[in-house]
Design an enzyme around this catalytic site. Structure first.
Site, PDB file in Angstrom:
ATOM      1  N   LYS A 109       3.812   9.940 -10.194  1.00 23.74           N
ATOM      2  CA  LYS A 109       2.629   9.101  -9.949  1.00 23.74           C
ATOM      3  C   LYS A 109       1.608   9.833  -9.071  1.00 23.74           C
ATOM      4  O   LYS A 109       0.402   9.798  -9.328  1.00 23.74           O
ATOM      5  CB  LYS A 109       3.070   7.791  -9.281  1.00 23.74           C
ATOM      6  CG  LYS A 109       1.963   6.891  -8.824  1.00 23.74           C
ATOM      7  CD  LYS A 109       1.142   6.333  -9.974  1.00 23.74           C
ATOM      8  CE  LYS A 109      -0.100   5.627  -9.453  1.00 23.74           C
ATOM      9  NZ  LYS A 109      -0.918   5.078 -10.521  1.00 23.74           N
TER      10      LYS A 109
ATOM     11  N   LYS B  95      -4.589   8.367  -0.446  1.00 24.23           N
ATOM     12  CA  LYS B  95      -3.154   8.451  -0.073  1.00 24.23           C
ATOM     13  C   LYS B  95      -2.359   9.178  -1.165  1.00 24.23           C
ATOM     14  O   LYS B  95      -1.524  10.034  -0.872  1.00 24.23           O
ATOM     15  CB  LYS B  95      -2.662   7.025   0.163  1.00 24.23           C
ATOM     16  CG  LYS B  95      -1.176   6.776   0.261  1.00 24.23           C
ATOM     17  CD  LYS B  95      -0.547   6.240  -1.020  1.00 24.23           C
ATOM     18  CE  LYS B  95      -1.121   4.968  -1.561  1.00 24.23           C
ATOM     19  NZ  LYS B  95      -0.615   4.549  -2.858  1.00 24.23           N
TER      20      LYS B  95
ATOM     21  N   PRO C 159       0.790  -1.235   0.000  1.00 27.69           N
ATOM     22  CA  PRO C 159       0.000   0.000   0.000  1.00 27.69           C
ATOM     23  C   PRO C 159       0.826   1.291   0.000  1.00 27.69           C
ATOM     24  O   PRO C 159       0.568   2.192  -0.813  1.00 27.69           O
ATOM     25  CB  PRO C 159      -0.852  -0.129   1.266  1.00 27.69           C
ATOM     26  CG  PRO C 159      -1.007  -1.606   1.454  1.00 27.69           C
ATOM     27  CD  PRO C 159       0.297  -2.198   1.015  1.00 27.69           C
TER      28      PRO C 159
END
Ligand code: NDP
Length: 304
Positions: free
Chosen positions: A175, A244, A72
């Site tokens: 990203k 996130k 994660p």
């Protein structure tokens, strides 16, 4: 070796989630892959299905030439690096972190590995689970030119576009921004389409126009139609993970003293949606959150 032939490497693959499972399967067509997963049954199943080697302990991963992690967040990567290094990972090994992580933690992890002579690249991916299954991911790599060349050869089994974007941390930075843009586009498309629905307009016709016009995005072209009209809401990418990513992008801008209110607002909206929808929700369910804020439902949305 013949042109196009791949030199098989001994690779330890850590993290067989929605992305890692198919990526490790594609990798195993060209390389000798040992798989480890926090829940060992998943790795055992992978070995049975794809002929990979099952590792029930991280110690078994310390003999690899290359370690790949996709978990994660960068916090879990740091912990895995600590354990595998302590198990005796050799100098000269390349650690490729394909998690969508954060640049700062990755630089710290890379510095710790470097003390043992272990090289690090951040190599996050875009293309979702369909790209992971088809081996057509886009992979953005941060690291030295030499390490990029090593990583590129391995990435060729998992992706079709492999780009060296800068030094360690640059892959994670690109990203995070990519996903902050995805999140903002998704939210804007959901609000816009909701307002057209409220006017009583046909969403299929509206999307036909928008998707051949200048307002189109991946959200309007590929992601929203099958959900809001088709009623299919699969779990492919956890909302908690996109939340996130947007938080990483917001924090990168903040740390550079940039005024980026839209990224900040997107982060706040996604965190609110996450709190409402819960940790198990898919990222596309924010479109349901947008309707629920207005007491509405999409044509393809069942009552919950
Ligand atoms: P999943 O939630 O499907 O899988 C997470 C994986 O990490 C599982 O293998 C899980 O093991 C493992 N894991 C969780 N916590 C820990 C821990 N504390 N220590 C070790 N392993 C742990 O996530 P995805 O595969 O969807 O995503 C992985 C990464 O890829 C994320 O950074 C995400 O942002 C990124 N990504 C995801 C995309 C998608 O479409 N899904 C697209 C592009 C990037 P276990 O089986 O035990 O739960």
């Amino acid at each position: 070796m013949m042109p196009g032939e791949v030199f098989p490497m001994k690779i330890a693959f850590l993290g067989l989630g929605a992305m890692g499972y198919p990526m490790a399967a594609n990798l195993s067509r060209n390389h000798e892959v040992t798989v480890w997963n926090r829940t060992p049954e998943v790795a055992r199943r992978h070995a049975g299905e794809h002929g990979t080697t099952f590792a029930d302990s991280l110690d078994q991963c310390a003999t690899a030439d290359v370690v790949i992690s996709i978990v994660p967040t960068s916090a879990e990567v740091a912990e895995l690096a600590r354990i595998v290094t302590a198990a005796g990972l050799r100098s000269g090994v390349l650690w490729m972190d394909m998690t969508s992580g954060d640049p700062q933690t990755s630089r710290a992890t890379a510095a710790g590995l470097e003390e043992k002579g272990i090289r690090f690249v951040d190599a996050p991916v875009t293309g979702g689970t369909p790209g992971a299954e088809a081996g057509t991911l886009t992979i953005m790599i941060g690291g030295s030119a030499e390490d990029f060349e090593r990583a590129r050869e391995i990435c060729a089994s998992m992706g079709t576009r492999i780009v060296h974007v800068g030094a360690i941390g640059a892959g994670h930075a690109v990203k995070a921004v990519n996903n902050a843009m995805l999140a903002a586009n998704l939210w804007a498309a959901a609000e816009g389409l909701l307002s057209l629905k409220a006017l009583g307009l046909d969403l299929e016709k509206a999307l036909e126009v928008i998707n051949s016009g200048s307002g189109r995005s991946n959200a309007s072209e590929n992601l929203l139609p099958s959900r809001i009209i088709g009623g299919e809401w699969p779990l492919t990418f956890k909302l908690a993970l996109l939340d996130k990513d947007v938080r990483i992008a917001a924090s990168m801008a903040h740390s550079q003293h940039l005024a980026t209110p839209l990224i900040g607002l997107t982060s706040t909206l996604f965190t609110a949606a996450l709190k409402e929808l819960g940790a198990g929700a898919d990222y596309m369910e924010v479109a349901k959150f947008v309707t629920s804020l207005n007491g509405e439902r999409w044509p393809g949305e069942k009552s919950s």
